[in-house]
Design an enzyme around this catalytic site. Sequence first.
Site, short mmCIF file in Angstrom:
data_model
loop_
_atom_site.label_atom_id
_atom_site.label_comp_id
_atom_site.label_asym_id
_atom_site.label_seq_id
_atom_site.Cartn_x
_atom_site.Cartn_y
_atom_site.Cartn_z
N ARG A 84 0.84 -1.21 0.00
CA ARG A 84 0.00 0.00 0.00
C ARG A 84 0.87 1.25 0.00
O ARG A 84 0.61 2.22 -0.73
CB ARG A 84 -0.89 -0.03 1.24
CG ARG A 84 -1.68 1.24 1.52
CD ARG A 84 -2.47 1.01 2.80
NE ARG A 84 -3.27 2.16 3.22
CZ ARG A 84 -2.81 3.08 4.06
NH1 ARG A 84 -1.58 3.03 4.52
NH2 ARG A 84 -3.60 4.08 4.42
N VAL A 135 4.02 1.60 -1.04
CA VAL A 135 4.72 1.78 -2.32
C VAL A 135 3.73 2.34 -3.36
O VAL A 135 4.04 3.31 -4.07
CB VAL A 135 5.33 0.44 -2.80
CG1 VAL A 135 5.82 0.55 -4.24
CG2 VAL A 135 6.46 0.00 -1.88
N ASP A 149 11.00 -13.67 10.64
CA ASP A 149 12.18 -14.20 11.35
C ASP A 149 13.14 -13.14 11.88
O ASP A 149 13.97 -13.43 12.74
CB ASP A 149 12.97 -15.15 10.43
CG ASP A 149 12.10 -16.28 9.92
OD1 ASP A 149 11.15 -16.66 10.63
OD2 ASP A 149 12.35 -16.78 8.80
N ARG A 177 7.44 -19.32 -4.53
CA ARG A 177 8.85 -19.65 -4.73
C ARG A 177 8.98 -19.95 -6.22
O ARG A 177 8.06 -20.47 -6.84
CB ARG A 177 9.24 -20.87 -3.91
CG ARG A 177 8.71 -20.79 -2.50
CD ARG A 177 9.79 -20.71 -1.45
NE ARG A 177 9.18 -20.73 -0.12
CZ ARG A 177 9.57 -19.96 0.88
NH1 ARG A 177 10.55 -19.10 0.75
NH2 ARG A 177 8.99 -20.05 2.06
P1 ATP Z 1 11.77 -16.15 3.65
O1 ATP Z 1 13.06 -15.97 4.39
O2 ATP Z 1 10.65 -15.49 4.35
O3 ATP Z 1 11.48 -17.56 3.23
P2 ATP Z 1 13.02 -15.52 1.15
O4 ATP Z 1 12.94 -14.34 0.28
O5 ATP Z 1 14.36 -15.82 1.76
O6 ATP Z 1 11.91 -15.34 2.26
P3 ATP Z 1 13.24 -17.81 -0.62
O7 ATP Z 1 12.29 -18.91 -0.89
O8 ATP Z 1 14.60 -18.18 -0.12
O9 ATP Z 1 12.49 -16.82 0.38
O10 ATP Z 1 13.43 -16.97 -1.96
C1 ATP Z 1 12.33 -16.50 -2.69
C2 ATP Z 1 12.58 -16.60 -4.17
O11 ATP Z 1 13.73 -15.80 -4.52
C3 ATP Z 1 12.93 -17.99 -4.68
O12 ATP Z 1 11.79 -18.78 -4.91
C4 ATP Z 1 13.66 -17.68 -5.97
O13 ATP Z 1 12.75 -17.37 -7.01
C5 ATP Z 1 14.42 -16.40 -5.61
N1 ATP Z 1 15.79 -16.77 -5.21
C6 ATP Z 1 16.20 -17.26 -4.03
N2 ATP Z 1 17.51 -17.52 -4.02
C7 ATP Z 1 17.95 -17.21 -5.27
C8 ATP Z 1 19.21 -17.28 -5.94
N3 ATP Z 1 20.31 -17.73 -5.32
N4 ATP Z 1 19.27 -16.88 -7.22
C9 ATP Z 1 18.18 -16.43 -7.86
N5 ATP Z 1 16.96 -16.34 -7.30
C10 ATP Z 1 16.84 -16.73 -6.03
#
Ligand code: ATP
Length: 324
Positions: A21, A23, A128, A72
């Site tokens: 909201r 942004v 977290d 994801r």
């Molecule tokens: P949370 O910590 O709440 O789970 P997060 O952003 O760390 O959030 P992730 O599932 O690790 O959640 O990452 C989200 C998305 O970001 C992944 O599904 C993927 O599309 C992208 N992503 C994560 N790591 C990479 C990477 N090393 N290279 C490219 N894209 C990535």
Amino acid sequence: IKKIGVFTSGGDSPGMNAAIRSVVRTCAYLNIECVGIYRGYQGMIEGDFKTLDARSVNNIINKGGTILKSARCEDFRTKQGRKKAYDQLTKEGIDAFVVIGGNGSFTGALLFTEEYNFPVIGIPGTIDNDILGSSFTIGFDTAINTVVDAIDKIRDTASSHNRLFFVEVMGRDVGHIALNAGVGAGAEEILIPEQNLGLERLLDSLKRSKASGKSSSIVIVAEGDKIGKNVFELKEYVEEHLPIYDVRVSVLGHMQRGGNPTCFDRVLASRMGVKAVESILEGKSNLMVGIRDTKLVLTPLAEAIKAHTEIDEELIRVSDIMTT
Ligand code: ATP
């Protein structure tokens, strides 16, 4: 910059809607077009876009989850996947984006901006609180309040039956939720990954607690704790070594990720959203908005993803003293 994209990615957290909201409304305020990208990087690759104006985000500041959905996306981890995403963004005329998410989402954004020199700003949204460069992430405050509320309820039944409860809480590899909610709920012991108490100390502490006249006990266990046993194994271990206790286990689970955001998270999200859009317009990129000592600060994404925020040693000490 004429058109900014915004999306949520990775695990959801309460307050993400308030950030969206913010942004959207900041863009409207500054006469910039804002495009919502649905389902994170997956929607970016598929071109799942929708223009959002100030009225598209009515009545969402109070809602948990994310109206833009989260996903994801394995494809985005590959060069080809990121190329598809770039083509979709270019086709839509989006020339910068704000990513609301955690470490993984920022890693993806960083790779993307390095490959395409595309302006991106990150907003930390995860319960977290594990992101370096911000003392608080959006959703953390709501999550610890949810946990405290749950533990208060568990305590009622624990004390009626003179029981010992192991309560498992979320937090991935860090113990911020466990430590803060544990102190806030008056837990007898708090097991966090940053500090391995060991099983002996746990038994000693429970023995002492019983001897001192406490009739019920709550032990908070962070999901990433390194004591070497999960909550169910801990229950068996304590029942075997300390038969004086009637032990129960409660795994709080995904309820911690939901619920209406607290005022703190709404305000934080609102502030971070404004800062993110303003930073893009100032020509900044590859940065994450964070908060330190009540002030908003910018940290390079490359730094933010390097490590977790350190646990508050002073709070560990307070917790030790409170469990006397
Ligand atoms: P949370 O910590 O709440 O789970 P997060 O952003 O760390 O959030 P992730 O599932 O690790 O959640 O990452 C989200 C998305 O970001 C992944 O599904 C993927 O599309 C992208 N992503 C994560 N790591 C990479 C990477 N090393 N290279 C490219 N894209 C990535």
